[in-house]
Write a protein that holds these residues in place. Structure first.
Motif, mmCIF file in Angstrom:
data_model
loop_
_atom_site.group_PDB
_atom_site.id
_atom_site.type_symbol
_atom_site.label_atom_id
_atom_site.label_comp_id
_atom_site.label_asym_id
_atom_site.label_seq_id
_atom_site.Cartn_x
_atom_site.Cartn_y
_atom_site.Cartn_z
ATOM 1 N N GLY A 142 37.804 8.794 1.426
ATOM 2 C CA GLY A 142 37.329 9.470 0.414
ATOM 3 C C GLY A 142 36.082 10.216 0.922
ATOM 4 N N GLU A 143 35.721 11.190 -0.173
ATOM 5 C CA GLU A 143 34.590 12.145 0.329
ATOM 6 C C GLU A 143 33.366 12.177 -0.252
ATOM 7 N N ARG A 144 33.265 10.924 -0.936
ATOM 8 C CA ARG A 144 31.642 10.721 -1.561
ATOM 9 C C ARG A 144 30.783 9.877 -0.650
ATOM 10 N N LEU A 145 31.526 9.313 0.276
ATOM 11 C CA LEU A 145 30.699 8.320 1.208
ATOM 12 C C LEU A 145 30.451 9.325 2.588
ATOM 13 N N ASP A 146 29.404 9.242 3.142
ATOM 14 C CA ASP A 146 29.064 9.951 4.335
ATOM 15 C C ASP A 146 29.264 9.073 5.581
ATOM 16 N N PRO A 147 30.314 9.277 6.302
ATOM 17 C CA PRO A 147 30.623 8.364 7.434
ATOM 18 C C PRO A 147 29.364 8.136 8.279
ATOM 19 N N ALA A 148 28.684 9.326 8.813
ATOM 20 C CA ALA A 148 27.534 9.343 9.750
ATOM 21 C C ALA A 148 26.325 8.422 9.156
ATOM 22 N N ARG A 149 26.352 8.489 7.834
ATOM 23 C CA ARG A 149 25.141 7.877 7.164
ATOM 24 C C ARG A 149 25.364 6.279 7.159
ATOM 25 N N LEU A 150 26.878 5.913 7.140
ATOM 26 C CA LEU A 150 27.092 4.512 7.201
ATOM 27 C C LEU A 150 27.054 4.093 8.559
ATOM 28 N N ASP A 151 27.407 4.981 9.505
ATOM 29 C CA ASP A 151 27.204 4.742 10.941
ATOM 30 C C ASP A 151 25.717 4.054 11.306
ATOM 31 N N THR A 152 24.941 5.058 10.780
ATOM 32 C CA THR A 152 23.409 4.967 11.096
ATOM 33 C C THR A 152 22.941 3.829 10.347
ATOM 34 N N LEU A 154 24.683 0.958 9.796
ATOM 35 C CA LEU A 154 25.285 -0.099 10.570
ATOM 36 C C LEU A 154 24.767 -0.271 11.719
ATOM 37 N N GLU A 155 24.324 0.490 12.605
ATOM 38 C CA GLU A 155 23.588 0.442 13.739
ATOM 39 C C GLU A 155 22.181 -0.119 13.577
ATOM 40 N N ARG A 156 21.571 0.381 12.622
ATOM 41 C CA ARG A 156 20.331 -0.154 12.309
ATOM 42 C C ARG A 156 20.387 -1.577 11.758
ATOM 43 N N ALA A 157 21.199 -2.218 11.146
ATOM 44 C CA ALA A 157 21.638 -3.382 10.566
ATOM 45 C C ALA A 157 21.907 -4.386 11.957
ATOM 46 N N ARG A 158 22.493 -3.932 12.887
ATOM 47 C CA ARG A 158 22.771 -4.396 14.204
ATOM 48 C C ARG A 158 21.469 -4.525 14.830
ATOM 49 N N ARG A 159 20.685 -3.535 14.861
ATOM 50 C CA ARG A 159 19.309 -4.076 15.595
ATOM 51 C C ARG A 159 18.396 -4.863 14.629
ATOM 52 N N GLN A 160 18.395 -4.883 13.575
ATOM 53 C CA GLN A 160 17.645 -5.879 12.880
ATOM 54 C C GLN A 160 18.085 -7.410 13.063
ATOM 55 N N GLN A 161 19.835 -7.315 12.893
ATOM 56 C CA GLN A 161 20.040 -8.723 13.377
ATOM 57 C C GLN A 161 19.837 -9.139 14.741
#
Length: 181
Positions: A142-152, A154-161
């Motif tokens: 789709g075009e309404r979700l920003d893949p770069a934002r979601l990657d960011t 995801l990476e932040r969630a992994r660090r939090q984990q």
């Protein structure tokens, strides 16, 4: 003539884009309820641990968890998914009720309470990571979700984990070591 449906027959659920949009709304609102509970739990843990090494490690994670909840609200807005207030209230209430669990101490906080709070945060972050991963997959089509934002996210969630898991193990070893030996 159509044969009558037998008593055990199940109704067919609608399929197609409308059903997918409705289900996405349910999915995201369920995650919003969890994010509400997680934000409150993380903020409370950061407050109670303020001034300690645990507090210094948890405070930035708690701030990020609050930012992640805001990011989820932004994504829901971008997708046209309305917030279901009753689910937000349910997440808030569930976090408050979770504090009533017996923890081995009547008056003062228990080290076991901190371990359980960290475990709850760990599970919440795992759920959030799964949500970001699913949205990332949907964003590829789709075009309404920003893949770069979601990657960011995801990476932040992994660090939090990683941070939460490190402190969960430390706190559990400290609280439970004398009883297991």
């Amino acid at each position: 003539m159509n044969a009558p449906a037998h008593p055990g027959a199940t109704r067919r659920r609608p399929t197609g884009r409308g059903a997918g949009t409705r289900l996405l709304g349910i999915y995201l609102n369920d995650h919003l309820a969890g994010a509400t509970a997680g934000t409150d739990r993380a903020a409370r843990l950061a407050r109670t641990a303020r001034g300690s090494a645990l507090g210094r490690a948890i405070e930035p994670v708690a701030a990020e968890i609050a930012e992640d909840r805001s990011a989820l609200l932004d994504i829901m807005r971008d997708l046209g998914v309305p917030v279901r207030r009753y689910k937000v209230c349910a997440g808030w209430a569930a976090e408050k009720l979770g504090r009533l669990k017996p923890n081995g101490h009547l008056v003062r906080p228990s080290p076991l309470g901190t371990v359980l709070d960290l475990e709850a945060l760990r599970l919440g972050i795992e759920g959030k990571t799964a949500c970001w991963q699913m949205l990332r997959r949907l964003g590829a089509t789709g075009e309404r979700l920003d893949p770069a934002r979601l990657d960011t996210l995801l990476e932040r969630a992994r660090r939090q984990q990683e941070t939460i898991e490190e402190w969960r193990v430390r706190q559990a070893e400290e609280a439970l070591a004398t009883t297991a030996g």
